[in-house]
Write an enzyme that holds these catalytic residues in place. Structure first.
Site, short mmCIF file in Angstrom:
data_model
loop_
_atom_site.label_atom_id
_atom_site.label_comp_id
_atom_site.label_asym_id
_atom_site.label_seq_id
_atom_site.Cartn_x
_atom_site.Cartn_y
_atom_site.Cartn_z
N CYS A 118 1.23 -0.87 -0.14
CA CYS A 118 -0.49 -0.07 -0.41
C CYS A 118 0.99 0.98 -0.28
O CYS A 118 1.33 1.41 -0.87
CB CYS A 118 -0.81 -0.07 1.04
SG CYS A 118 -2.01 1.19 0.91
N GLU A 178 -1.95 -9.14 2.97
CA GLU A 178 -2.37 -9.64 4.02
C GLU A 178 -3.89 -9.12 4.85
O GLU A 178 -4.66 -9.87 6.24
CB GLU A 178 -1.92 -8.16 5.15
CG GLU A 178 -1.93 -7.18 6.01
CD GLU A 178 -2.09 -6.13 4.62
OE1 GLU A 178 -2.22 -5.57 4.71
OE2 GLU A 178 -1.15 -6.69 3.59
N HIS A 220 -3.53 -4.96 0.06
CA HIS A 220 -3.16 -5.70 0.37
C HIS A 220 -3.19 -7.05 0.84
O HIS A 220 -3.98 -7.67 1.23
CB HIS A 220 -3.98 -5.05 1.64
CG HIS A 220 -3.69 -3.55 2.83
ND1 HIS A 220 -2.61 -2.58 3.44
CD2 HIS A 220 -4.41 -2.98 1.28
CE1 HIS A 220 -2.90 -1.54 3.20
NE2 HIS A 220 -3.81 -1.65 2.08
#
Length: 195
Positions: A74, A178, A176
């Protein structure tokens, strides 16, 4: 040992949780020696570019000198670009692209928040990932598409932008991983397998 760079940007906890699920050894650090000796380095983050760059400034020379795999996530990717309209801000210039703000576009709510597809996959990051896989975004600024450095793209608000970039040992994702479920977990796992 994986180094998660601590430069006062948000979202470190999400990256930690993802690495725990992968049973990876990591440390959150701003120590230059720990970063230099890590097997992999992750530059995570959610925040505003000029403020994030100010906190990152003491580590810029260290980060640019690294030869091990480095992943910006990001704003981590955005800070690896040449500059950002947010601020405006001069960034690390690892990637040639500029970071631009999405312009108003009919039917596109800004910030770009939620799931979108990644296309034109061409990187070890995407081994085992299908074209058109969905990943999770939260951003109002995007890195320009680059013929030489973009390794995945996404279309939003009338723009095709860099969803992921790569130059040498430096990688970055605007989305993202994650927060992107099994697809994101696989991308992180692929990154950790890059030597």
């Amino acid at each position: 040992m994986i180094a998660i760079v601590d430069y006062k940007a948000g979202n470190i906890r999400s990256v930690e949780n993802a690495l725990k699920r992968l049973e990876a050894d990591y440390q959150v650090t701003s120590d230059p020696d720990a970063i230099r000796t890590a097997s992999h380095v992750i530059l995570p983050g959610v925040g505003e570019a000029s403020n994030a760059m100010r906190f990152l400034l003491p580590l810029v020379d260290v980060l640019k000198s690294l030869t091990q795999p480095v992943l910006g996530i990001c704003i981590g990717l955005q800070l690896m670009c040449a500059s950002s309209e947010e601020g405006p801000t001069e960034c690390m210039n690892i990637f040639d692209s500029k970071v631009l703000r999405f312009r108003p576009s009919e039917g596109a709510k800004i910030p770009h928040m939620g799931w979108n597809t990644i296309e034109n996959l061409r990187s070890p990051l995407f081994r085992g990932i299908q074209e058109g896989a969905f990943v999770y975004y939260v951003h109002s600024y995007y890195p320009e598409y680059s013929d030489s450095e973009t390794v995945a793209s996404t279309y939003f608000a009338g723009v095709t932008f860099s969803a992921a970039m790569n130059r040498g040992n430096f990688y970055g994702t605007q989305f993202h991983p994650e927060k992107s479920g099994p697809v994101g977990e696989k991308i992180l796992e692929n990154f950790l397998r890059i030597c």
